[in-house]
Design a protein around this motif. Sequence first.
Motif, PDB file in Angstrom:
ATOM      1  N   ALA A  19       9.346  -2.671  -2.315  1.00  0.00           N
ATOM      2  CA  ALA A  19       9.644  -4.056  -2.698  1.00  0.00           C
ATOM      3  C   ALA A  19       9.102  -4.392  -4.082  1.00  0.00           C
ATOM      4  CB  ALA A  19       9.076  -5.021  -1.669  1.00  0.00           C
ATOM      5  N   GLY A  20       8.147  -3.592  -4.537  1.00  0.00           N
ATOM      6  CA  GLY A  20       7.618  -3.778  -5.882  1.00  0.00           C
ATOM      7  C   GLY A  20       6.569  -4.867  -5.970  1.00  0.00           C
ATOM      8  N   ASP A  21       6.437  -5.447  -7.152  1.00  0.00           N
ATOM      9  CA  ASP A  21       5.393  -6.432  -7.424  1.00  0.00           C
ATOM     10  C   ASP A  21       5.835  -7.811  -6.942  1.00  0.00           C
ATOM     11  OD1 ASP A  21       3.094  -7.594  -8.301  1.00  0.00           O
ATOM     12  OD2 ASP A  21       3.720  -7.728 -10.409  1.00  0.00           O
ATOM     13  N   VAL A  22       5.775  -8.019  -5.635  1.00  0.00           N
ATOM     14  CA  VAL A  22       6.142  -9.299  -5.032  1.00  0.00           C
ATOM     15  C   VAL A  22       4.957  -9.807  -4.229  1.00  0.00           C
ATOM     16  CG1 VAL A  22       7.158  -8.116  -3.043  1.00  0.00           C
ATOM     17  CG2 VAL A  22       7.789 -10.487  -3.515  1.00  0.00           C
ATOM     18  N   HIS A  23       4.743 -11.113  -4.246  1.00  0.00           N
ATOM     19  CA  HIS A  23       3.618 -11.689  -3.520  1.00  0.00           C
ATOM     20  C   HIS A  23       3.748 -11.380  -2.028  1.00  0.00           C
ATOM     21  CE1 HIS A  23       0.651 -14.572  -2.097  1.00  0.00           C
ATOM     22  NE2 HIS A  23       0.269 -14.756  -3.347  1.00  0.00           N
ATOM     23  N   PRO A  24       2.670 -10.931  -1.374  1.00  0.00           N
ATOM     24  CA  PRO A  24       2.733 -10.585   0.050  1.00  0.00           C
ATOM     25  C   PRO A  24       3.269 -11.711   0.932  1.00  0.00           C
ATOM     26  CG  PRO A  24       0.667  -9.834  -0.894  1.00  0.00           C
ATOM     27  CD  PRO A  24       1.340 -10.651  -1.946  1.00  0.00           C
ATOM     28  N   VAL A  25       2.889 -12.945   0.638  1.00  0.00           N
ATOM     29  CA  VAL A  25       3.359 -14.074   1.444  1.00  0.00           C
ATOM     30  C   VAL A  25       4.858 -14.273   1.251  1.00  0.00           C
ATOM     31  CG1 VAL A  25       3.154 -16.559   1.860  1.00  0.00           C
ATOM     32  CG2 VAL A  25       1.111 -15.198   1.381  1.00  0.00           C
ATOM     33  N   THR A  26       5.339 -14.082   0.033  1.00  0.00           N
ATOM     34  CA  THR A  26       6.766 -14.203  -0.244  1.00  0.00           C
ATOM     35  C   THR A  26       7.557 -13.158   0.536  1.00  0.00           C
ATOM     36  OG1 THR A  26       6.309 -15.026  -2.483  1.00  0.00           O
ATOM     37  CG2 THR A  26       8.533 -14.203  -2.049  1.00  0.00           C
ATOM     38  N   LEU A  27       7.056 -11.932   0.572  1.00  0.00           N
ATOM     39  CA  LEU A  27       7.734 -10.872   1.305  1.00  0.00           C
ATOM     40  C   LEU A  27       7.729 -11.160   2.799  1.00  0.00           C
ATOM     41  CD1 LEU A  27       9.187  -8.175   0.986  1.00  0.00           C
ATOM     42  CD2 LEU A  27       6.988  -7.021   1.240  1.00  0.00           C
ATOM     43  N   ILE A  70      10.379 -13.854   3.481  1.00  0.00           N
ATOM     44  CA  ILE A  70      11.743 -13.320   3.503  1.00  0.00           C
ATOM     45  C   ILE A  70      11.992 -12.578   4.815  1.00  0.00           C
ATOM     46  CG2 ILE A  70      13.363 -11.711   2.411  1.00  0.00           C
ATOM     47  CD1 ILE A  70      11.891 -12.256  -0.238  1.00  0.00           C
ATOM     48  N   ARG A  71      11.036 -11.783   5.217  1.00  0.00           N
ATOM     49  CA  ARG A  71      11.179 -10.986   6.435  1.00  0.00           C
ATOM     50  C   ARG A  71      11.338 -11.866   7.673  1.00  0.00           C
ATOM     51  NH1 ARG A  71       7.009  -6.313   8.696  1.00  0.00           N
ATOM     52  NH2 ARG A  71       7.684  -6.373  10.861  1.00  0.00           N
ATOM     53  N   VAL A 129      11.314 -13.499  -7.033  1.00  0.00           N
ATOM     54  CA  VAL A 129      11.531 -12.206  -6.409  1.00  0.00           C
ATOM     55  C   VAL A 129      12.640 -11.442  -7.120  1.00  0.00           C
ATOM     56  CG1 VAL A 129      10.775 -12.913  -4.110  1.00  0.00           C
ATOM     57  CG2 VAL A 129      13.153 -13.241  -4.769  1.00  0.00           C
ATOM     58  N   THR A 130      12.574 -10.140  -6.992  1.00  0.00           N
ATOM     59  CA  THR A 130      13.620  -9.278  -7.525  1.00  0.00           C
ATOM     60  C   THR A 130      14.633  -8.983  -6.425  1.00  0.00           C
ATOM     61  OG1 THR A 130      12.420  -7.267  -6.899  1.00  0.00           O
ATOM     62  CG2 THR A 130      11.960  -8.198  -9.089  1.00  0.00           C
ATOM     63  N   THR A 131      15.751  -8.406  -6.829  1.00  0.00           N
ATOM     64  CA  THR A 131      16.766  -8.009  -5.855  1.00  0.00           C
ATOM     65  C   THR A 131      16.209  -6.980  -4.882  1.00  0.00           C
ATOM     66  OG1 THR A 131      18.529  -8.415  -7.468  1.00  0.00           O
ATOM     67  CG2 THR A 131      19.080  -7.048  -5.561  1.00  0.00           C
ATOM     68  N   ALA A 132      15.399  -6.063  -5.403  1.00  0.00           N
ATOM     69  CA  ALA A 132      14.798  -5.025  -4.554  1.00  0.00           C
ATOM     70  C   ALA A 132      13.909  -5.639  -3.487  1.00  0.00           C
ATOM     71  CB  ALA A 132      13.991  -4.053  -5.416  1.00  0.00           C
ATOM     72  N   ALA A 133      13.141  -6.684  -3.859  1.00  0.00           N
ATOM     73  CA  ALA A 133      12.246  -7.335  -2.901  1.00  0.00           C
ATOM     74  C   ALA A 133      13.036  -8.024  -1.794  1.00  0.00           C
ATOM     75  CB  ALA A 133      11.357  -8.340  -3.625  1.00  0.00           C
ATOM     76  N   VAL A 134      14.136  -8.678  -2.162  1.00  0.00           N
ATOM     77  CA  VAL A 134      14.971  -9.361  -1.169  1.00  0.00           C
ATOM     78  C   VAL A 134      15.579  -8.347  -0.203  1.00  0.00           C
ATOM     79  CG1 VAL A 134      17.054 -10.739  -0.811  1.00  0.00           C
ATOM     80  CG2 VAL A 134      15.483 -11.309  -2.675  1.00  0.00           C
ATOM     81  N   ILE A 135      16.100  -7.252  -0.743  1.00  0.00           N
ATOM     82  CA  ILE A 135      16.701  -6.214   0.095  1.00  0.00           C
ATOM     83  C   ILE A 135      15.666  -5.624   1.048  1.00  0.00           C
ATOM     84  CG2 ILE A 135      17.753  -3.909   0.089  1.00  0.00           C
ATOM     85  CD1 ILE A 135      19.138  -4.696  -2.524  1.00  0.00           C
ATOM     86  N   CYS A 136      14.479  -5.332   0.508  1.00  0.00           N
ATOM     87  CA  CYS A 136      13.420  -4.769   1.356  1.00  0.00           C
ATOM     88  C   CYS A 136      12.977  -5.770   2.421  1.00  0.00           C
ATOM     89  CB  CYS A 136      12.226  -4.347   0.497  1.00  0.00           C
ATOM     90  SG  CYS A 136      12.527  -2.856  -0.490  1.00  0.00           S
ATOM     91  N   GLY A 137      12.923  -7.053   2.068  1.00  0.00           N
ATOM     92  CA  GLY A 137      12.560  -8.076   3.037  1.00  0.00           C
ATOM     93  C   GLY A 137      13.563  -8.166   4.175  1.00  0.00           C
ATOM     94  N   ILE A 138      14.845  -8.075   3.822  1.00  0.00           N
ATOM     95  CA  ILE A 138      15.901  -8.106   4.838  1.00  0.00           C
ATOM     96  C   ILE A 138      15.815  -6.872   5.733  1.00  0.00           C
ATOM     97  CG2 ILE A 138      18.406  -7.994   5.205  1.00  0.00           C
ATOM     98  CD1 ILE A 138      18.696  -9.664   2.634  1.00  0.00           C
ATOM     99  N   LEU A 139      15.578  -5.711   5.133  1.00  0.00           N
ATOM    100  CA  LEU A 139      15.456  -4.474   5.914  1.00  0.00           C
ATOM    101  C   LEU A 139      14.219  -4.514   6.812  1.00  0.00           C
ATOM    102  CD1 LEU A 139      16.479  -1.789   3.250  1.00  0.00           C
ATOM    103  CD2 LEU A 139      17.824  -2.622   5.187  1.00  0.00           C
TER     104      LEU A 139
END
Length: 300
Positions: A32-40, A43-44, A216-226
Amino acid sequence: MSTQEPSTFKLALFLFVGMGTFALAPILVRLAGDVHPVTLALIRTVTAILILTPFWLKDRIIKKSIEPWTRKEQGLSIAAGCFLALHFLCWFYALAYTSVASASVLVTIHPIILIIVESVMRTNRFKLLTWFGVIVAFSGSVLLAMMDSEAAVPSPNAPLGNGLAILAAIFFVFYILLSRKLRIKAGWLDFVFRVYASTAATCVIVFFLLGISFQVTTAAVICGILLAVGPQIAGHGSINYSVKYVSPTILATLILAEPVFAIFLAAFLFTEVPTFVEISAMSTILFGIILTWFGGQKKR
């Protein structure tokens, strides 16, 4: 609602799929990269409840198969969701400060806590082989953590990350014990929807209380959804399904397999190659899991 107990094969299939997705969790957090843990976590958890909502509404409105809950049960489901949210948040923060290996191992110390709690509370009686299996698996986890502390890959703040991982394990103990209590009566979908709704709400509240910017980046959103589809719905969902029929201690011991698979995945993706001693420790964990499940539990 059917009260027929599922076959051993069905339970094993659910848990096999669940454990496979659990192993992906630390990898997805890292990707997910450099994304705030709470943000991730936000999303999840919000994604998970959005996915489940149509199915729950279908059962409640169209099929009318949802049984009413008492105020006490509703309160317990909210508490379970809060504990699960705190588990996620502490674990995500732990991964930001320590390695995948340490975080994955320390967050799964709950079997040793659960077997003591269940025995003291007399909710289950365990055979000596089960106790031995839990101790063996836990010893393998401790050895793995010790080896990781000497790894060449530096951690920003390993003691803080390790402490947060242990705290995440404690929150998971409360969560799974409440899940066991509620799942005796509730159906799987109704239970996970209510608990995950509370989990998502807790993450939203923490997000706004901390004043975090939603960047957030696109990668973070995708990882959060996964993370929502895999580790939460399939992974935790398999545990929530099985906890009605299997002791929380035995289920928690199975989760110890997560760092084994996660570390091997990390070796390929992040070049965190395990040493021979670490592989021996992981083999010890698997051996302990086999002993625990072979030992089972005594009748209450």
